[in-house]
Design a protein around this motif. Structure first.
Motif, PDB file in Angstrom:
ATOM      1  N   ILE A 268       0.859  -1.185   0.000  1.00 41.82           N
ATOM      2  CA  ILE A 268       0.000   0.000   0.000  1.00 41.82           C
ATOM      3  C   ILE A 268       0.894   1.233   0.000  1.00 41.82           C
ATOM      4  O   ILE A 268       1.835   1.327   0.803  1.00 41.82           O
ATOM      5  N   TYR A 269       0.604   2.150  -0.904  1.00 40.89           N
ATOM      6  CA  TYR A 269       1.419   3.342  -1.095  1.00 40.89           C
ATOM      7  C   TYR A 269       0.685   4.564  -0.542  1.00 40.89           C
ATOM      8  O   TYR A 269      -0.509   4.768  -0.825  1.00 40.89           O
ATOM      9  N   GLY A 270       1.390   5.377   0.242  1.00 43.24           N
ATOM     10  CA  GLY A 270       0.801   6.578   0.808  1.00 43.24           C
ATOM     11  C   GLY A 270       1.590   7.814   0.444  1.00 43.24           C
ATOM     12  O   GLY A 270       2.679   7.730  -0.152  1.00 43.24           O
ATOM     13  N   THR A 271       1.077   8.975   0.808  1.00 38.53           N
ATOM     14  CA  THR A 271       1.734  10.238   0.492  1.00 38.53           C
ATOM     15  C   THR A 271       3.034  10.427   1.273  1.00 38.53           C
ATOM     16  O   THR A 271       3.858  11.264   0.904  1.00 38.53           O
ATOM     17  N   GLU A 272       3.237   9.608   2.337  1.00 37.70           N
ATOM     18  CA  GLU A 272       4.426   9.768   3.160  1.00 37.70           C
ATOM     19  C   GLU A 272       5.224   8.482   3.331  1.00 37.70           C
ATOM     20  O   GLU A 272       6.188   8.461   4.104  1.00 37.70           O
ATOM     21  N   GLY A 273       4.858   7.429   2.631  1.00 40.43           N
ATOM     22  CA  GLY A 273       5.609   6.187   2.769  1.00 40.43           C
ATOM     23  C   GLY A 273       4.886   5.012   2.142  1.00 40.43           C
ATOM     24  O   GLY A 273       3.783   5.155   1.576  1.00 40.43           O
ATOM     25  N   THR A 274       5.514   3.844   2.230  1.00 43.46           N
ATOM     26  CA  THR A 274       4.969   2.613   1.652  1.00 43.46           C
ATOM     27  C   THR A 274       4.930   1.531   2.715  1.00 43.46           C
ATOM     28  O   THR A 274       5.876   1.365   3.499  1.00 43.46           O
ATOM     29  N   LEU A 275       3.838   0.778   2.723  1.00 40.06           N
ATOM     30  CA  LEU A 275       3.656  -0.313   3.658  1.00 40.06           C
ATOM     31  C   LEU A 275       3.699  -1.630   2.896  1.00 40.06           C
ATOM     32  O   LEU A 275       2.970  -1.812   1.916  1.00 40.06           O
ATOM     33  N   PHE A 276       4.582  -2.534   3.331  1.00 35.12           N
ATOM     34  CA  PHE A 276       4.698  -3.861   2.738  1.00 35.12           C
ATOM     35  C   PHE A 276       3.954  -4.834   3.638  1.00 35.12           C
ATOM     36  O   PHE A 276       4.358  -5.070   4.777  1.00 35.12           O
ATOM     37  N   LEU A 277       2.860  -5.402   3.118  1.00 34.78           N
ATOM     38  CA  LEU A 277       1.971  -6.243   3.912  1.00 34.78           C
ATOM     39  C   LEU A 277       2.433  -7.696   3.908  1.00 34.78           C
ATOM     40  O   LEU A 277       3.082  -8.151   2.961  1.00 34.78           O
ATOM     41  N   PRO A 278       2.063  -8.459   4.944  1.00 30.84           N
ATOM     42  CA  PRO A 278       2.376  -9.889   4.943  1.00 30.84           C
ATOM     43  C   PRO A 278       1.468 -10.649   3.982  1.00 30.84           C
ATOM     44  O   PRO A 278       0.495 -10.097   3.462  1.00 30.84           O
ATOM     45  N   ASP A 279       1.785 -11.906   3.758  1.00 35.51           N
ATOM     46  CA  ASP A 279       0.960 -12.788   2.937  1.00 35.51           C
ATOM     47  C   ASP A 279      -0.473 -12.769   3.484  1.00 35.51           C
ATOM     48  O   ASP A 279      -0.707 -13.148   4.632  1.00 35.51           O
ATOM     49  N   PRO A 280      -1.472 -12.351   2.697  1.00 36.04           N
ATOM     50  CA  PRO A 280      -2.836 -12.243   3.223  1.00 36.04           C
ATOM     51  C   PRO A 280      -3.511 -13.590   3.438  1.00 36.04           C
ATOM     52  O   PRO A 280      -4.642 -13.631   3.946  1.00 36.04           O
ATOM     53  N   ASN A 281      -2.846 -14.678   3.060  1.00 40.06           N
ATOM     54  CA  ASN A 281      -3.345 -16.020   3.352  1.00 40.06           C
ATOM     55  C   ASN A 281      -2.934 -16.453   4.752  1.00 40.06           C
ATOM     56  O   ASN A 281      -3.286 -17.543   5.191  1.00 40.06           O
ATOM     57  N   CYS A 282      -2.188 -15.598   5.452  1.00 36.45           N
ATOM     58  CA  CYS A 282      -1.701 -15.905   6.795  1.00 36.45           C
ATOM     59  C   CYS A 282      -2.225 -14.875   7.789  1.00 36.45           C
ATOM     60  O   CYS A 282      -2.660 -13.790   7.415  1.00 36.45           O
ATOM     61  N   PHE A 283      -2.151 -15.200   9.063  1.00 38.38           N
ATOM     62  CA  PHE A 283      -2.633 -14.308  10.109  1.00 38.38           C
ATOM     63  C   PHE A 283      -1.526 -13.414  10.647  1.00 38.38           C
ATOM     64  O   PHE A 283      -1.801 -12.322  11.135  1.00 38.38           O
ATOM     65  N   GLY A 284      -0.283 -13.870  10.598  1.00 38.16           N
ATOM     66  CA  GLY A 284       0.837 -13.081  11.072  1.00 38.16           C
ATOM     67  C   GLY A 284       1.702 -12.635   9.914  1.00 38.16           C
ATOM     68  O   GLY A 284       1.206 -12.157   8.902  1.00 38.16           O
ATOM     69  N   GLY A 285       3.015 -12.820  10.050  1.00 34.64           N
ATOM     70  CA  GLY A 285       3.935 -12.459   8.981  1.00 34.64           C
ATOM     71  C   GLY A 285       4.522 -11.082   9.171  1.00 34.64           C
ATOM     72  O   GLY A 285       3.991 -10.257   9.926  1.00 34.64           O
ATOM     73  N   PRO A 286       5.632 -10.785   8.488  1.00 33.99           N
ATOM     74  CA  PRO A 286       6.314  -9.505   8.665  1.00 33.99           C
ATOM     75  C   PRO A 286       5.550  -8.333   8.061  1.00 33.99           C
ATOM     76  O   PRO A 286       4.990  -8.433   6.970  1.00 33.99           O
ATOM     77  N   VAL A 287       5.532  -7.236   8.794  1.00 40.20           N
ATOM     78  CA  VAL A 287       4.982  -5.967   8.324  1.00 40.20           C
ATOM     79  C   VAL A 287       6.152  -4.998   8.204  1.00 40.20           C
ATOM     80  O   VAL A 287       6.873  -4.771   9.176  1.00 40.20           O
ATOM     81  N   LYS A 288       6.357  -4.426   7.013  1.00 39.33           N
ATOM     82  CA  LYS A 288       7.516  -3.561   6.784  1.00 39.33           C
ATOM     83  C   LYS A 288       7.078  -2.191   6.308  1.00 39.33           C
ATOM     84  O   LYS A 288       6.109  -2.067   5.547  1.00 39.33           O
ATOM     85  N   LEU A 289       7.813  -1.182   6.756  1.00 40.40           N
ATOM     86  CA  LEU A 289       7.476   0.201   6.464  1.00 40.40           C
ATOM     87  C   LEU A 289       8.681   0.904   5.855  1.00 40.40           C
ATOM     88  O   LEU A 289       9.809   0.781   6.352  1.00 40.40           O
ATOM     89  N   PHE A 290       8.441   1.625   4.760  1.00 36.13           N
ATOM     90  CA  PHE A 290       9.490   2.468   4.179  1.00 36.13           C
ATOM     91  C   PHE A 290       9.024   3.913   4.169  1.00 36.13           C
ATOM     92  O   PHE A 290       7.954   4.237   3.643  1.00 36.13           O
TER      93      PHE A 290
END
Length: 349
Positions: free
Chosen positions: A259-281
């Motif tokens: 997901i891309y925003g006006t102030e950064g980008t969010l890298f989401l985990p695999d949506p087939n899973c409940f957890g997983g890494p969440v990364k922010l740039f």
């Protein structure tokens, strides 16, 4: 407090995690009954999980007043008929994804549930897990500014190399969009809201697929549905997304969801899973940072949405996170995307 009694219709591969989690993770529910066309499956589940009731017909289960919610775990092409029968029998229903094989069927089910005053919900519920809930909080707290876009890619070369019975993935109700698209579209709409318009292309790259997995190795599948879909999503919020799903390409890793925003980008985990890494740039950081998960349910928590539905019924509430407003909206997106072309989306979350 008396437990909510769940009746399983279908005891195939996906049922294992539901049986395990309802038994061991969600104390307010009970696996009360099972039915499957293959009686040996139902018998094995009953023995393994000490299930009180096992039926030899679906009608027997639907006639049992002790069943509080019917859990529909049949194949996608069968979801409509089973859910409709349960609703007509006066039972609330929670269905595996998708809600039905077509929007027309989905709308009929939603209307029937409303007419009878019955709850109707369904998978996927992975967006309720720690990973995507953390993403929701980061967006709400302004970490990426205003969301302006998104990208979702689920790419693989199909399931005939590993699935024991892969033919249904290429028949009515199947294909990469109907199979895996629900996870990606549910995640995107949970974070960005309803979609108002879609446009794209859909095609079959291969008319036939040869099974290389056991026990059906060598069988040839006639492909009936699009297996490569590229599309653009216009969100009601103004954000624009891209989604691609394919059973036709080779890809070395889990494809991406961003997901891309006006102030950064969010890298989401695999949506087939409940957890997983969440990364922010963020450009101010100059690097990608992994963010701590802020919520519970980091492991495979399937039945979390069912538990929410059961709680809503006990409390007399009509809305819950995985209700048919969400599953019908996602189903409309799935159908229109798989058709290709440009379409206005009528449903909303």
């Amino acid at each position: 407090m008396e437990k909510t009694r769940i009746g399983f219709i279908g005891v195939g591969a996906i049922s294992g995690i539901y049986l395990e989690n309802i038994t061991n993770m969600f104390p307010d529910m009970e696996v009360y009954a099972v039915y499957d066309l293959m009686e040996e499956r139902a018998a094995a589940a009953q023995e393994a999980y000490h299930i009180p009731k096992r039926y030899t017909s679906m009608d027997q289960m639907l006639a049992d007043p002790a069943v509080d919610i019917v859990l529909n775990l049949t194949r996608p092409s069968e979801h409509y008929a089973v859910t409709k029968a349960a609703l007509l029998a006066g039972k609330p229903v929670y269905s595996e994804k998708p809600l039905a094989a077509t929007v027309a069927e989905g709308r009929e089910l939603a209307a029937l549930a409303a007419e009878k005053g019955l709850a109707l919900g369904g998978a996927p519920d992975t967006f309720l897990g720690a990973g995507l809930q953390t993403c929701r909080k980061l967006i709400e707290d302004g970490y990426i500014g205003r969301p302006v876009g998104a990208a979702a890619f689920m790419l693989c070369h199909g399931h005939e190399s590993w699935h024991p019975d892969p033919a249904f993935y290429y028949k009515r109700g199947g294909g990469p969009m109907m199979d895996m698209g629900p996870y990606y579209l549910t995640a995107l709409t949970a974070l960005l809201g309803s979609v108002t318009e879609v446009t794209g292309t859909a095609r079959k790259s291969f008319e036939k697929r040869t099974v290389t997995s056991q026990p059906r190795r060598g069988e040839v599948i006639d492909v009936e549905v699009p297996t490569h879909v590229n599309s653009i999503l216009q969100f009601e919020s103004g954000a624009v997304g891209t989604i691609a799903t394919s059973f036709d390409v080779y890809y070395p890793q889990q494809a991406r969801l961003e997901i891309y925003g006006t102030e950064g980008t969010l890298f989401l985990p695999d949506p087939n899973c409940f957890g997983g890494p969440v990364k922010l740039f963020k450009p101010t950081d100059g690097e990608v940072r992994e963010m701590p998960l802020c919520f519970d349910y980091r492991e495979n928590s399937r039945a979390l949405g069912l538990d929410g539905m059961a709680a809503a019924l006990r409390e007399g509430k009509r809305r819950f996170s995985c209700d048919c407003n969400r599953t019908l909206h996602v189903l409309e997106l799935l159908e229109k995307l798989a058709q290709g072309g440009t379409h206005t989306i009528e449903s909303r979350l």
